[in-house]
Design a protein around this motif. Structure first.
Motif, mmCIF file in Angstrom:
data_model
loop_
_atom_site.group_PDB
_atom_site.id
_atom_site.type_symbol
_atom_site.label_atom_id
_atom_site.label_comp_id
_atom_site.label_asym_id
_atom_site.label_seq_id
_atom_site.Cartn_x
_atom_site.Cartn_y
_atom_site.Cartn_z
ATOM 1 N N LEU A 268 0.811 -1.216 0.000
ATOM 2 C CA LEU A 268 0.000 0.000 0.000
ATOM 3 C C LEU A 268 0.842 1.262 0.000
ATOM 4 C CD1 LEU A 268 -2.759 -0.978 2.580
ATOM 5 C CD2 LEU A 268 -2.831 -1.161 0.092
ATOM 6 N N ASN A 269 1.880 1.305 0.839
ATOM 7 C CA ASN A 269 2.620 2.544 1.069
ATOM 8 C C ASN A 269 4.079 2.497 0.631
ATOM 9 O OD1 ASN A 269 0.390 3.821 2.617
ATOM 10 N ND2 ASN A 269 0.851 2.228 4.123
ATOM 11 N N GLY A 270 4.521 1.386 0.096
ATOM 12 C CA GLY A 270 5.951 1.229 -0.161
ATOM 13 C C GLY A 270 6.642 0.665 1.068
ATOM 14 N N MET A 271 7.885 0.286 0.911
ATOM 15 C CA MET A 271 8.623 -0.331 2.000
ATOM 16 C C MET A 271 8.882 0.668 3.122
ATOM 17 S SD MET A 271 9.949 -3.001 3.300
ATOM 18 C CE MET A 271 9.956 -4.138 1.918
ATOM 19 N N SER A 272 8.500 0.299 4.329
ATOM 20 C CA SER A 272 8.752 1.148 5.489
ATOM 21 C C SER A 272 10.236 1.145 5.826
ATOM 22 C CB SER A 272 7.954 0.646 6.695
ATOM 23 O OG SER A 272 8.404 1.260 7.883
ATOM 24 N N PRO A 273 10.813 2.314 6.148
ATOM 25 C CA PRO A 273 12.241 2.345 6.479
ATOM 26 C C PRO A 273 12.554 1.870 7.891
ATOM 27 C CG PRO A 273 11.325 4.546 6.600
ATOM 28 C CD PRO A 273 10.224 3.669 6.085
ATOM 29 N N SER A 274 11.527 1.553 8.690
ATOM 30 C CA SER A 274 11.782 1.243 10.093
ATOM 31 C C SER A 274 10.772 0.244 10.621
ATOM 32 C CB SER A 274 11.748 2.531 10.933
ATOM 33 O OG SER A 274 12.047 2.257 12.281
ATOM 34 N N GLY A 275 10.827 -0.991 10.129
ATOM 35 C CA GLY A 275 9.966 -2.038 10.663
ATOM 36 C C GLY A 275 8.887 -2.450 9.687
ATOM 37 N N THR A 276 8.387 -3.676 9.888
ATOM 38 C CA THR A 276 7.371 -4.243 8.997
ATOM 39 C C THR A 276 6.078 -4.568 9.737
ATOM 40 O OG1 THR A 276 8.253 -6.478 9.365
ATOM 41 C CG2 THR A 276 9.117 -5.243 7.481
ATOM 42 N N ALA A 277 5.933 -4.083 10.962
ATOM 43 C CA ALA A 277 4.757 -4.427 11.762
ATOM 44 C C ALA A 277 3.512 -3.675 11.327
ATOM 45 C CB ALA A 277 5.032 -4.144 13.241
ATOM 46 N N GLY A 278 3.685 -2.636 10.505
ATOM 47 C CA GLY A 278 2.546 -1.821 10.087
ATOM 48 C C GLY A 278 3.014 -0.441 9.690
ATOM 49 N N ALA A 279 2.133 0.509 9.801
ATOM 50 C CA ALA A 279 2.474 1.890 9.459
ATOM 51 C C ALA A 279 1.530 2.834 10.199
ATOM 52 C CB ALA A 279 2.387 2.124 7.955
ATOM 53 N N ILE A 280 2.014 4.035 10.458
ATOM 54 C CA ILE A 280 1.216 5.095 11.063
ATOM 55 C C ILE A 280 1.264 6.283 10.108
ATOM 56 C CG2 ILE A 280 0.958 6.657 13.029
ATOM 57 C CD1 ILE A 280 2.467 4.552 14.711
ATOM 58 N N ASN A 281 0.092 6.751 9.707
ATOM 59 C CA ASN A 281 0.020 7.877 8.776
ATOM 60 C C ASN A 281 -0.606 9.082 9.467
ATOM 61 O OD1 ASN A 281 0.168 9.235 6.168
ATOM 62 N ND2 ASN A 281 -2.064 9.010 6.107
ATOM 63 N N LEU A 282 0.032 10.246 9.308
ATOM 64 C CA LEU A 282 -0.471 11.491 9.872
ATOM 65 C C LEU A 282 -1.123 12.317 8.771
ATOM 66 C CD1 LEU A 282 2.590 12.447 12.110
ATOM 67 C CD2 LEU A 282 0.672 10.931 12.644
ATOM 68 N N VAL A 283 -2.353 12.762 9.001
ATOM 69 C CA VAL A 283 -3.090 13.570 8.025
ATOM 70 C C VAL A 283 -2.981 15.035 8.443
ATOM 71 C CG1 VAL A 283 -5.312 13.994 6.937
ATOM 72 C CG2 VAL A 283 -4.671 11.662 7.625
ATOM 73 N N PRO A 284 -2.357 15.895 7.627
ATOM 74 C CA PRO A 284 -2.209 17.306 8.006
ATOM 75 C C PRO A 284 -3.559 18.018 8.079
ATOM 76 C CG PRO A 284 -0.717 16.710 6.202
ATOM 77 C CD PRO A 284 -1.683 15.590 6.346
ATOM 78 N N LYS A 285 -3.611 19.040 8.914
ATOM 79 C CA LYS A 285 -4.832 19.832 9.046
ATOM 80 C C LYS A 285 -5.079 20.668 7.798
ATOM 81 C CE LYS A 285 -4.893 20.378 14.100
ATOM 82 N NZ LYS A 285 -4.806 21.353 15.204
ATOM 83 N N ARG A 286 -6.367 20.869 7.496
ATOM 84 C CA ARG A 286 -6.792 21.734 6.405
ATOM 85 C C ARG A 286 -7.819 22.735 6.927
ATOM 86 N NH1 ARG A 286 -2.790 20.662 4.471
ATOM 87 N NH2 ARG A 286 -2.342 19.133 2.843
ATOM 88 N N ALA A 287 -7.850 23.902 6.316
ATOM 89 C CA ALA A 287 -8.811 24.925 6.711
ATOM 90 C C ALA A 287 -10.221 24.449 6.405
ATOM 91 C CB ALA A 287 -8.522 26.236 5.981
ATOM 92 N N GLY A 288 -11.134 24.652 7.353
ATOM 93 C CA GLY A 288 -12.526 24.282 7.159
ATOM 94 C C GLY A 288 -13.333 25.415 6.570
ATOM 95 N N GLU A 289 -14.623 25.176 6.357
ATOM 96 C CA GLU A 289 -15.492 26.194 5.782
ATOM 97 C C GLU A 289 -15.703 27.358 6.744
ATOM 98 O OE1 GLU A 289 -16.522 26.303 2.751
ATOM 99 O OE2 GLU A 289 -15.652 24.363 2.231
#
Length: 509
Positions: A268-289
């Motif tokens: 899904l995300n390409g090879m992780s550079p630090s472990g194969t147990a999974g991944a954590i993704n951070l979603v940046p904030k966006r301005a709301g209406e």
């Protein structure tokens, strides 16, 4: 006798006539009312069915109706709010009252209704009737959303607002959890605020399969285990790309969501550079209406005081441009004796959205300075592990320090070639400076004695990441297919002076 009888009869008749005359005055009103009631329907019907010529120009609806009522000789009353901002094209020709009112009200959503007394009023026209005999039900508004492979909007949260119904799934795009063939948990900004989370580690431990090896705010780095397997801080992605989040410990100043994916995710995300147990993704904030200006003050033991400023605005036609700025500062003594920490972080998120185009750019900075930072101690082989000391006690040397500084930037673009096909590309760079003078403990004995070795390390890391792809959907007869053709690249250049030993001393926990 006969004359007397006649006179008596006349007298009676006269009395009767006088009495009748007197009673007629008392019954005059009912008799006239009854006559009017008998004649009114005839007059109303004659007025309703009789046609006459009208020549009303185009004007405001209420003005035209008033003139029509005067010309037609009818009483017409209505609520002015019904006709506000409405107009009519006028009325020219020969019409009955009903026909004239219907022509004036055509296209306004209103209709005329006749009262029993012959006057008229206005009301909102009901929905169009269905086939003969069919019942017309009231309108029902249904709001929903679909997580398209060609879109990147944030999925809605579940009830309670702390966990989202979907998450980013790398090459599969943003998807509903029920349509994602992986175990994913997406924690929202509400979770971050409700739990006063200070770093990513504080959020992900809400998942029962995730554990944080190092303490937050008293150490200098985070390391996780997912399902018992090690997952380093390098496996934290920002906007779907590894290598951009701060290298050692990631704060949440500009983060909207924290998505935890468990199990191997290289597909899904390409090879992780630090472990194969999974991944954590951070979603940046966006301005709301809605415009946002929010400041949060904080205090933590023993004497850490800080503040977080969050500002968001949208501009332009249809609010196409958005800006989200976050700033965080915290300084003071931690809950560990003799330890202090200063943290400063900031981020700027820009985005542009159009019917077929979505662009975004993010830039950020984070600096954490920790005096007397904690580290690890390895037990001596064959020795019993002693009881753990109090968590508020530091067994590190007073001169220990760790200073980490991170800069990062990311740009991303998506273009919908068609409703079923999207091309996308993203690129980011980051730089990390990591300086530390830190004790590492070894040969821990059952009585708490251990050997402490102090080392100096200075490391710099520059990372460049990129991704490009084409994601879409095709059909072969009744079968739907989703595909993604893409490539990503990760490059890290590390410079280091190596490890410089500063000496070894005996110590005790």
């Amino acid at each position: 006798m006969a004359d007397g009888k006649v006179m008596q009869a006349k007298s009676v008749a006269g009395a009767s006539a006088r009495a009748g005359a007197t009673n007629t005055r008392g019954r005059a009103a009912p008799v006239l009312l009854a006559a009017a009631m008998l004649l009114a329907p005839m007059a109303i019907h004659a007025q309703e069915t009789s046609a006459r010529s009208y020549a009303l120009p185009a004007s405001a609806l209420d003005t035209a109706l008033t003139r029509f009522g005067n010309d037609a000789g009818i009483l017409l009353s209505f609520d002015s709010t019904l006709t506000a901002s409405k107009s009519t094209t006028g009325l020219r020709g020969t019409y009955t009252v009903s026909q004239g009112l219907a022509a004036l009200l055509a296209g306004t959503g209103l209709e005329a209704a006749q009262r029993p007394d012959g006057s008229y009023t206005l009301r909102r026209a009901p929905a169009a009737a269905g086939p003969a005999g069919a019942a017309v039900l009231p309108a029902v508004t249904v709001t929903g959303s679909a997580y398209s492979v060609a879109r990147s909007e944030l999925p809605a949260p579940y009830a309670g607002g702390q966990v989202a119904r979907g998450a980013g799934a790398g090459v599969l795009g943003t998807r509903d959890l029920l349509d994602t063939p992986f175990a994913v948990t997406s924690f929202t900004e509400k979770t971050i605020k409700d739990q006063q989370a200070q770093s990513v580690a504080d959020v992900v431990v809400n998942d029962a399969s995730v554990r944080n090896v190092d303490p937050t705010n008293t150490g200098y780095a985070n390391t996780y285990t997912v399902r018992g397997l090690i997952l380093g801080n390098g496996s934290i992605a920002l906007g779907g790309l590894f290598g951009l989040a701060p290298n050692n410990q990631t704060t949440l100043a500009g983060i909207e969501r924290v998505e935890v994916m468990k199990g191997p995710t290289a597909f899904l995300n390409g090879m992780s550079p630090s472990g194969t147990a999974g991944a954590i993704n951070l979603v940046p904030k966006r301005a709301g209406e809605t415009a946002l200006t929010e400041f949060t003050a904080s205090y933590m033991s023993d004497s850490q005081v800080g503040g977080h400023l969050d500002v968001g605005r949208r501009f332009g036609v249809d609010n196409a441009f958005g800006v989200r700025v976050n700033g965080l500062y915290r300084n003071g003594d931690t809950s560990v004796d003799g330890q202090s920490q200063k943290l400063s972080a900031g981020s700027v998120g820009l985005d542009f959205r159009h019917e077929r185009v979505r662009l975004s750019a993010d830039a950020g900075y984070q600096k954490i300075d920790t005096d007397r930072a904690n580290s690890t101690i390895a037990p001596q082989v064959g020795q019993l592990v002693p009881d753990s000391p109090s968590a508020s006690k530091s067994f590190m040397s007073p001169w220990n320090l760790v200073e980490t500084t991170d800069y990062f930037g990311l740009v991303r673009g998506e273009f919908d070639v068609s409703p079923s096909h999207t091309i996308y590309a993203s690129m980011g760079k980051s730089h990390n400076d990591w300086k530390q003078i830190l004790d590492f403990g070894t040969l821990l004995r059952s009585n708490g004695d251990f050997r402490s070795t102090s080392n100096l390390n200075y490391t710099g890391i520059d990372r460049t990441v990129a991704e490009i792809g084409w994601r879409g959907r095709v059909a072969t007869g009744p079968v739907q297919h989703e595909f993604n053709v893409g490539a990503n690249r990760y490059r890290a250049d590390r410079t280091s002076v190596g490890t410089i030993g500063l000496g070894t001393i005996a110590s005790n926990i």
